[in-house]
Design an enzyme around this catalytic site. Structure first.
Site, PDB file in Angstrom:
ATOM      1  N   VAL A 230       0.828  -1.200   0.000  1.00 48.48           N
ATOM      2  CA  VAL A 230       0.000   0.000   0.000  1.00 48.48           C
ATOM      3  C   VAL A 230       0.868   1.259   0.000  1.00 48.48           C
ATOM      4  O   VAL A 230       0.529   2.253  -0.648  1.00 48.48           O
ATOM      5  CB  VAL A 230      -0.998  -0.015   1.178  1.00 48.48           C
ATOM      6  CG1 VAL A 230      -1.760   1.303   1.276  1.00 48.48           C
ATOM      7  CG2 VAL A 230      -1.971  -1.174   1.019  1.00 48.48           C
TER       8      VAL A 230
ATOM      9  N   ALA B 249       1.889   1.677  -3.565  1.00 50.79           N
ATOM     10  CA  ALA B 249       0.729   2.097  -4.356  1.00 50.79           C
ATOM     11  C   ALA B 249       0.377   3.555  -4.073  1.00 50.79           C
ATOM     12  O   ALA B 249       0.130   4.336  -5.008  1.00 50.79           O
ATOM     13  CB  ALA B 249      -0.470   1.192  -4.049  1.00 50.79           C
ATOM     14  N   GLU B 250       0.354   3.952  -2.817  1.00 54.47           N
ATOM     15  CA  GLU B 250      -0.009   5.335  -2.494  1.00 54.47           C
ATOM     16  C   GLU B 250       1.028   6.314  -3.018  1.00 54.47           C
ATOM     17  O   GLU B 250       0.687   7.389  -3.507  1.00 54.47           O
ATOM     18  CB  GLU B 250      -0.193   5.527  -0.990  1.00 54.47           C
ATOM     19  CG  GLU B 250      -0.633   6.942  -0.672  1.00 54.47           C
ATOM     20  CD  GLU B 250      -1.429   7.069   0.597  1.00 54.47           C
ATOM     21  OE1 GLU B 250      -1.852   8.204   0.879  1.00 54.47           O
ATOM     22  OE2 GLU B 250      -1.633   6.077   1.301  1.00 54.47           O
ATOM     23  N   THR B 251       2.276   5.949  -2.954  1.00 54.68           N
ATOM     24  CA  THR B 251       3.321   6.819  -3.485  1.00 54.68           C
ATOM     25  C   THR B 251       3.133   7.040  -4.980  1.00 54.68           C
ATOM     26  O   THR B 251       3.124   8.180  -5.458  1.00 54.68           O
ATOM     27  CB  THR B 251       4.712   6.219  -3.212  1.00 54.68           C
ATOM     28  OG1 THR B 251       4.903   6.150  -1.795  1.00 54.68           O
ATOM     29  CG2 THR B 251       5.819   7.039  -3.844  1.00 54.68           C
TER      30      THR B 251
END
Length: 143
Positions: free
Chosen positions: A56, A59-61
């Site tokens: 995550v 993914a968030e980055t």
């Protein structure tokens, strides 16, 4: 250098402490596609598998970088929702994430991020939604 090039370089130079600690690297950066990698080693849970939280983070980055690039020079993006489905485990090597736009609007944008292992097998699918806000113009001059 264009504004996109300036923003891309800024993001590569200022990955933040968490991304540095986790070994996240940006490989390709454009408004249409952001690609990054992260090693499995050092980002595992007690069973030796890639930690879902690490997936995550990657993914968030990538989604946040994509949202920032699409926001434009006078706006910025902040994450308001992220989810992830973990399809399979990774035990070694690098995972690669690819963020692509699902919707890019004036006030909100959403991106799909697909993480794969070194064999190209999907490890995780994530989606992030970001609010797109105007930059604070700073203090107003008094009349």
């Amino acid at each position: 250098m264009t504004n996109d090039q300036d923003l891309t370089q800024l993001m590569r130079d200022n990955m933040g402490a968490l991304n540095i600690r986790m070994g996240v690297e940006l490989v390709e950066v454009s408004p249409e596609r952001v690609v990054g990698t992260m090693p499995v080693e050092g980002n595992t849970q007690p069973y030796g598998l890639l930690h879902g939280g690490a997936s995550v983070v990657l993914a968030e980055t990538l989604g946040s970088v994509a949202a920032a690039l699409n926001a434009g020079p006078d706006r910025f993006a902040v994450g308001i929702d992220i989810n992830a489905t973990h399809h399979r485990s990774a035990r070694q090597g690098l995972v690669t994430g690819v963020a692509t736009p699902l919707h890019v609007g004036r006030t909100m944008s959403s991106f799909e991020i697909v993480l794969t292992d070194e064999d190209g097998k999907r490890v995780c699918t994530s989606r992030i939604t970001c609010a797109v806000l105007d930059r604070d113009p700073g203090p107003k001059a008094s009349a």
